[in-house]
Write a protein that holds these residues in place. Structure first.
Motif, PDB file in Angstrom:
ATOM      1  N   UNK A   4       0.790  -1.073   0.032  1.00 45.77           N
ATOM      2  CA  UNK A   4       0.047   0.137   0.039  1.00 45.77           C
ATOM      3  C   UNK A   4       0.888   1.170  -0.140  1.00 45.77           C
ATOM      4  N   UNK A   5       0.239   2.385  -0.293  1.00 40.35           N
ATOM      5  CA  UNK A   5       1.220   3.706  -0.387  1.00 40.35           C
ATOM      6  C   UNK A   5       1.474   3.980   1.125  1.00 40.35           C
ATOM      7  N   UNK A   6       0.859   3.786   2.109  1.00 46.01           N
ATOM      8  CA  UNK A   6       1.647   4.031   3.569  1.00 46.01           C
ATOM      9  C   UNK A   6       2.560   3.031   3.754  1.00 46.01           C
ATOM     10  N   UNK A   7       2.454   1.860   3.554  1.00 40.98           N
ATOM     11  CA  UNK A   7       3.572   0.773   3.569  1.00 40.98           C
ATOM     12  C   UNK A   7       4.744   1.233   2.759  1.00 40.98           C
ATOM     13  N   UNK A   8       4.456   1.853   1.520  1.00 39.88           N
ATOM     14  CA  UNK A   8       5.823   2.060   0.739  1.00 39.88           C
ATOM     15  C   UNK A   8       6.432   3.183   1.190  1.00 39.88           C
ATOM     16  N   UNK A  12      10.182   3.095   2.413  1.00 38.73           N
ATOM     17  CA  UNK A  12      11.161   3.909   1.975  1.00 38.73           C
ATOM     18  C   UNK A  12      11.997   4.745   2.930  1.00 38.73           C
ATOM     19  N   UNK A  13      11.344   5.061   4.222  1.00 36.77           N
ATOM     20  CA  UNK A  13      11.937   5.958   5.324  1.00 36.77           C
ATOM     21  C   UNK A  13      12.931   5.226   6.012  1.00 36.77           C
ATOM     22  N   UNK A  14      12.438   3.909   6.249  1.00 35.74           N
ATOM     23  CA  UNK A  14      13.583   2.778   6.846  1.00 35.74           C
ATOM     24  C   UNK A  14      14.642   2.624   5.913  1.00 35.74           C
ATOM     25  N   UNK A  15      14.448   2.424   4.828  1.00 35.80           N
ATOM     26  CA  UNK A  15      15.494   2.125   3.948  1.00 35.80           C
ATOM     27  C   UNK A  15      16.349   3.405   3.803  1.00 35.80           C
ATOM     28  N   UNK A  16      15.868   4.360   3.981  1.00 35.88           N
ATOM     29  CA  UNK A  16      16.886   5.733   3.568  1.00 35.88           C
ATOM     30  C   UNK A  16      17.511   5.965   4.851  1.00 35.88           C
ATOM     31  N   UNK A  17      16.914   5.832   5.936  1.00 38.71           N
ATOM     32  CA  UNK A  17      17.653   6.230   7.139  1.00 38.71           C
ATOM     33  C   UNK A  17      18.516   5.270   7.808  1.00 38.71           C
ATOM     34  N   UNK A  57      15.254  -1.729  -5.025  1.00 37.26           N
ATOM     35  CA  UNK A  57      14.218  -1.299  -4.294  1.00 37.26           C
ATOM     36  C   UNK A  57      13.298  -0.047  -5.180  1.00 37.26           C
ATOM     37  N   UNK A  58      13.420  -0.270  -6.505  1.00 35.41           N
ATOM     38  CA  UNK A  58      12.869   1.057  -7.157  1.00 35.41           C
ATOM     39  C   UNK A  58      11.430   0.813  -6.969  1.00 35.41           C
ATOM     40  N   UNK A  59      10.645  -0.186  -6.906  1.00 37.45           N
ATOM     41  CA  UNK A  59       9.273  -0.214  -6.653  1.00 37.45           C
ATOM     42  C   UNK A  59       8.857   0.381  -5.433  1.00 37.45           C
ATOM     43  N   UNK A  60       9.687   0.420  -4.202  1.00 32.37           N
ATOM     44  CA  UNK A  60       9.354   1.033  -2.909  1.00 32.37           C
ATOM     45  C   UNK A  60       9.215   2.529  -3.100  1.00 32.37           C
ATOM     46  N   UNK A  61      10.068   2.934  -3.892  1.00 31.73           N
ATOM     47  CA  UNK A  61      10.158   4.452  -3.887  1.00 31.73           C
ATOM     48  C   UNK A  61       9.235   5.302  -5.156  1.00 31.73           C
ATOM     49  N   UNK A  62       8.694   4.338  -5.850  1.00 31.23           N
ATOM     50  CA  UNK A  62       7.724   4.935  -6.908  1.00 31.23           C
ATOM     51  C   UNK A  62       6.621   5.537  -6.482  1.00 31.23           C
ATOM     52  N   UNK A  64       6.339   7.959  -4.226  1.00 31.43           N
ATOM     53  CA  UNK A  64       6.291   8.339  -2.827  1.00 31.43           C
ATOM     54  C   UNK A  64       6.061   9.735  -2.424  1.00 31.43           C
ATOM     55  N   UNK A  65       6.614  10.722  -3.563  1.00 29.32           N
ATOM     56  CA  UNK A  65       6.615  12.130  -3.721  1.00 29.32           C
ATOM     57  C   UNK A  65       4.972  12.786  -3.922  1.00 29.32           C
ATOM     58  N   UNK A  66       4.239  11.731  -4.356  1.00 25.30           N
ATOM     59  CA  UNK A  66       2.879  12.161  -4.746  1.00 25.30           C
ATOM     60  C   UNK A  66       1.860  12.135  -3.642  1.00 25.30           C
ATOM     61  N   UNK A  67       0.691  12.683  -4.066  1.00 27.26           N
ATOM     62  CA  UNK A  67      -0.448  12.647  -2.940  1.00 27.26           C
ATOM     63  C   UNK A  67      -0.745  11.326  -3.034  1.00 27.26           C
ATOM     64  N   UNK A  68      -1.467  10.752  -1.723  1.00 30.60           N
ATOM     65  CA  UNK A  68      -1.783   9.250  -1.676  1.00 30.60           C
ATOM     66  C   UNK A  68      -2.981   8.920  -2.501  1.00 30.60           C
ATOM     67  N   UNK A  69      -2.642   8.098  -3.463  1.00 30.87           N
ATOM     68  CA  UNK A  69      -3.976   7.842  -4.416  1.00 30.87           C
ATOM     69  C   UNK A  69      -5.112   7.178  -3.739  1.00 30.87           C
TER      70      UNK A  69
END
Length: 72
Positions: A4-8, A12-17, A57-62, A64-69
């Motif tokens: 889901x969008x929230x899970x991604x 993504x935050x866990x992966x980056x931090x 990990x591309x699918x996790x970040x796709x 993410x910067x947009x509004x929640x669909x």
């Protein structure tokens, strides 16, 4: 089952931090373990290792910067 969008967003935050700094330390240690290489080859290895983490990990970040669909 796609994430889901929230899970991604959370992943993504866990992966980056957490994941990316750990990966950077491992990549630097990997290059340091190798025998002395010319500076150009060492640079090429850092470029390859610096971009290689993103492709699996591309699918996790796709999206993410947009509004929640899923939001109404």
């Amino acid at each position: 089952m796609p994430l889901s969008y929230k899970a991604r967003r959370r992943w993504s935050l866990i992966i980056l931090v957490i994941g990316l700094p750990v990966y950077a330390v491992l990549a630097v240690n990997l290059v340091a373990i190798l025998p002395a290489l010319p500076k150009f080859l060492e640079f090429i290895m850092y470029v390859i290792l610096g971009t290689a983490w993103a492709f699996p990990l591309k699918f996790v970040f796709q999206g993410i910067g947009q509004a929640d669909p899923d939001a109404e």
